[in-house]
Enzyme design. Structure first.
Site, PDB file in Angstrom:
ATOM      1  N   ASN A  50       0.652  -1.124   0.095  1.00 53.48           N
ATOM      2  CA  ASN A  50      -0.027  -0.251  -0.440  1.00 53.48           C
ATOM      3  C   ASN A  50       0.597   0.886   0.004  1.00 53.48           C
ATOM      4  OD1 ASN A  50      -2.649  -2.175  -0.113  1.00 53.48           O
ATOM      5  ND2 ASN A  50      -2.992  -1.204   1.953  1.00 53.48           N
ATOM      6  N   ARG A 381     -10.193  -4.432 -14.010  1.00 52.53           N
ATOM      7  CA  ARG A 381      -9.364  -5.872 -13.300  1.00 52.53           C
ATOM      8  C   ARG A 381      -9.597  -7.234 -13.421  1.00 52.53           C
ATOM      9  NH1 ARG A 381      -5.081  -2.320 -11.323  1.00 52.53           N
ATOM     10  NH2 ARG A 381      -6.386  -0.629 -10.038  1.00 52.53           N
ATOM     11  N   ARG A 411      -4.556   1.421 -12.723  1.00 53.13           N
ATOM     12  CA  ARG A 411      -3.645   1.629 -12.035  1.00 53.13           C
ATOM     13  C   ARG A 411      -2.590   0.516 -12.102  1.00 53.13           C
ATOM     14  NH1 ARG A 411      -4.095   5.991  -8.648  1.00 53.13           N
ATOM     15  NH2 ARG A 411      -3.804   7.122 -10.190  1.00 53.13           N
ATOM     16  N   HIS A 441     -15.194   2.284 -14.960  1.00 50.75           N
ATOM     17  CA  HIS A 441     -15.248   1.778 -13.435  1.00 50.75           C
ATOM     18  C   HIS A 441     -16.581   1.228 -13.609  1.00 50.75           C
ATOM     19  CE1 HIS A 441     -14.769   1.267  -8.835  1.00 50.75           C
ATOM     20  NE2 HIS A 441     -12.946   0.724 -10.060  1.00 50.75           N
ATOM     21  N   TYR A 474     -12.026  -9.935  -1.237  1.00 49.96           N
ATOM     22  CA  TYR A 474     -13.172  -8.314  -0.852  1.00 49.96           C
ATOM     23  C   TYR A 474     -14.142  -8.778  -0.899  1.00 49.96           C
ATOM     24  CZ  TYR A 474      -9.053  -6.703  -3.694  1.00 49.96           C
ATOM     25  OH  TYR A 474      -8.216  -5.842  -3.719  1.00 49.96           O
ATOM     26  N   ARG A 570     -14.574   1.971   4.624  1.00 48.84           N
ATOM     27  CA  ARG A 570     -13.103   1.737   5.503  1.00 48.84           C
ATOM     28  C   ARG A 570     -11.787   2.495   5.324  1.00 48.84           C
ATOM     29  NH1 ARG A 570     -11.092  -1.400   0.150  1.00 48.84           N
ATOM     30  NH2 ARG A 570     -10.163   0.095   0.001  1.00 48.84           N
ATOM     31  N   HIS A 598     -14.868  -3.555   0.816  1.00 42.41           N
ATOM     32  CA  HIS A 598     -15.056  -3.112  -0.933  1.00 42.41           C
ATOM     33  C   HIS A 598     -16.322  -2.583  -1.407  1.00 42.41           C
ATOM     34  CE1 HIS A 598     -14.219  -2.976  -5.441  1.00 42.41           C
ATOM     35  NE2 HIS A 598     -13.188  -2.268  -4.652  1.00 42.41           N
TER      36      HIS A 598
END
Length: 689
Positions: A50, A381, A411, A441, A474, A570, A598
């Site tokens: 992270n 993703r 990213r 997204h 997640y 979160r 998530h």
């Protein structure tokens, strides 16, 4: 009552410092004694990963602002310089704590379990001999030391690669004095090497690559004396710059930018804590960094690479107990006809407690069904072992019309997504790349099927990616539906993404950058109005981040009006709860546990007729105004109640893994007190087993 200026910077927490505070909560999981030991090690690694992204993107962006002379501040009023100074102080404290936990807590506990990270002074003669042979066979052929002199200037070092600064005495082969050299360790080399059974003393003996190179670095400089050798790593700006005005092909532009990202400006220097000051200063100057950009590490400079340890250690008792995600009974009893089930009722999936396989089965049946004429899918993703991509290729090879919207700018997945686009194109899939300037997204899939004389649409809408690994790690919601209005809206979104025309007025689905933010603000204002008219006002929002200023001000206004607002955020939260006259009716909590929270869930009381939305979007500026996102209502009464219960109320009852936020931006861990401990994630696991 005194009127409060809701633009006051003191009412906003700095986004970057809030993100570091989140990582502090993640790191705390490595101290959680109820967690298995190897899982605690994973949390140390997660924090390192992270922080890498934090420096590559967030710190890099602030440094760019500083370089351009920008003094612009965000809602919190902090300038780029002030933020960088505060980040350096906070992150160094976090990193020191991280190494302290690894060295003084986890390493001794791992040793108690027969898992050793052997220091050089602990190697036996047999181990030393094996390690030397490993160096000769596996390392020496691909380690190329670079002596530093006028003909060999300081090399351009790759982003986040392990390096060694070596101090030398003596003359090189040409009779010239050589004072320093750099040794680069290619990324392909393992950072942790497990010793074979014939030389191991303990069940699991590991040595660090850095230790092996330290021991044998003299063999790379024959005839010279090595006086010092210290590991270091540089982190570089990894954000992509795309000039939209000069761009003719998005894929080519991204490909070009990816090659330059490896050598972009440095933003952080990590170096072994024992490195002499003069070598630290030398390296800092080479990378044009400030003293505050130097981070001394009391251990391996890249702890993220220790994440391979749990997979190398065959000790299930030191890992989380495995579980099998449940398949809803309505689907397990469907005799393979998922379309029939969806025609009868909407199906809600709550991952990872419920399996993601029904979504894959939905697409598989669509690919093989002769009555299906079209499949449309967004991909953000997917992961290397995607279960969705082969299905889409199979559908195209069966001459279905298959359209995939791939976001090339996801990213750190840009290269993989470009390869994926090429693979799908070659298979006959129609691939588009979304909108320039607006990342796609949204998580949506649409199947169009001929049934009798008519076409019927089926859709999947989710809060998370079509990624097999993250669906197991997640928490997310997904909806399978053939609601005519929702599926028509989904088709309109796809048409807008491909034709770039206006999507028209959507009936049920909300889409950003157009209406998600506006609609949520209107719903907040409605709660305020309801309270002012003598009714009850209640808002519950669960998402990953809250930093959009207009949304924060709206929550403040709601609190001032007497609306009860419970926020389950979160990560980043820039709102300050508990301020008298501003936010005393707002609570903020963060759940950090085994799974990454998530899902995005939004509840509005609506005078006793609650509205519940799921979304792919967080309450961030980028999600609401710079991305293509979707939010969709849950209207089926039983599913509506289930989302409220499992997605919100259970998390508000958590008194074991919940962190409550104070007005100063700090968090404290909830404790059960006299109540029975309740972990929301554990309850949901037990509920679905």
């Amino acid at each position: 009552m005194t009127r409060v200026n809701l633009d006051d910077p003191t009412l906003f927490v700095n986004r970057e410092l809030s993100l570091l505070e989140f990582n502090r909560r993640v790191l705390h999981q490595s101290m959680e004694e109820s967690f298995p030991l190897l899982e605690r090690l994973r949390f140390v690694c997660i924090v390192s990963s992270n922080l890498d992204e934090f420096f590559e993107i967030r710190v890099a962006g602030l440094k760019q602002q500083l370089a351009y002379g920008s003094t612009r501040s965000g809602p919190d009023g902090m300038s780029p310089r002030e933020q960088l100074d505060a980040i350096a102080k906070a992150s160094k404290g976090l990193i020191d704590q991280q190494y302290d936990i690894l060295n003084n807590e986890l390493t001794p506990l791992l040793r108690d379990q027969g898992i050793f990270f052997l220091r050089r002074e602990e190697w036996t003669d047999e181990q030393s001999a094996w390690i030397r042979q490993y160096f000769v066979d596996e390392l020496s052929p691909i380690l190329d030391p670079i002596g530093l002199d006028p003909a060999h200037p300081f090399p351009r070092l790759l982003n986040k690669i392990l390096n060694f600064i070596v101090s030398l005495e003596g003359e090189d082969a040409f009779g010239r004095p050589l004072g320093m050299a750099v040794v680069q360790a290619p990324r392909s080399l393992p950072r942790v090497i497990q010793l074979p059974p014939q030389v191991s003393i303990h069940p699991y003996d590991f040595v660090f690559l850095s230790s092996i190179i330290h021991r044998h670095v003299t063999e790379l400089f024959q005839g010279m004396k090595v006086t010092a050798c210290h590991q270091f790593r540089v982190t570089r700006d990894s954000d992509l710059f795309l000039n939209e005005e000069e761009m003719s092909d998005l894929r080519e532009s991204i490909t070009s930018e990816l090659s330059s990202r490896r050598f972009s400006d440095a933003v952080r220097l990590e170096i072994a804590d024992g490195c002499p000051d003069h070598l630290v200063e030398f390296l800092r100057e080479q990378f044009d960094l400030e003293p505050t950009d130097v981070y001394r590490c009391s251990g391996p400079v890249n702890l993220a690479r220790l994440s391979q340890i749990p997979s190398l250690v065959n000790r299930q008792d030191l890992k989380f107990e495995s579980f099998k995600p449940q398949i809803p009974s309505v689907l397990s009893e469907a005799d393979g006809d998922i379309f029939r089930v969806i025609r009868e009722r909407d199906v809600l999936l709550h991952h990872p407690f419920q399996s993601f396989s029904p979504v894959v089965d939905f697409l598989k049946q669509a690919a093989r069904d002769p009555d299906v004429v079209s499949i449309r899918q967004t991909l953000y993703r997917t992961g290397e072992d995607s279960t969705v991509v082969p299905v889409l290729i199979d559908a195209a090879q069966r001459e279905k019309e298959v359209l995939v919207v791939i976001e090339l700018r996801a990213r750190f997945d840009e290269a993989e997504n470009i390869e994926l686009a090429n693979e799908l194109n070659e298979a006959g899939v129609q691939v588009v790349y979304g909108m320039v300037g607006f990342k796609t997204h949204a998580k949506i899939a649409l199947v169009i099927r001929r049934e009798g004389k008519h076409l019927r649409r089926y859709a999947h809408l989710g809060t998370g990616n079509y990624h097999p690994q993250t669906t197991r790690l997640y928490t997310d919601f997904g909806l399978l539906t053939c609601d005519p209005m929702i599926t028509a809206d989904v088709q309109s979104v796809f048409r807008q993404l491909t034709s770039m025309g206006h999507p028209g007025t959507l009936t049920k689905v909300l889409q950003s950058p157009f209406v998600i933010g506006r609609t949520f603000l209107e719903l907040i204002e409605q709660e305020i109005s309801n309270v002012q008219d003598g009714g009850e006002g209640r808002i519950i929002a669960k998402c990953n981040a809250l930093e959009q200023p207009d949304m924060i001000r709206a929550f403040y206004r709601a609190s001032q009006a007497g609306v009860k607002v419970d926020l389950i955020i979160r990560g980043v939260c820039c709102l300050r709860p508990g301020i008298t006259g501003v936010s005393e009716n707002i609570t903020v909590r963060s759940i950090v546990g085994r799974f990454l929270e998530h899902s995005r869930v939004f509840y509005f009381h609506n005078n006793g007729k609650p509205k519940v939305y799921l979304a792919s979007a967080d309450l961030m500026e980028r999600n609401l105004s710079q991305r293509v996102e979707t939010s969709f209502p849950i209207e089926d009464p039983s599913l509506h109640a289930r989302v409220i219960r499992d997605g919100l109320e259970t998390y508000l009852q958590d008194n074991y893994k919940a962190w409550s936020m104070a007005a100063d931006g700090t968090y404290h861990l909830e404790t059960p007190g006299d109540e029975s401990p309740l972990s929301a994630q554990q309850r949901l696991l037990e509920q679905h087993q």
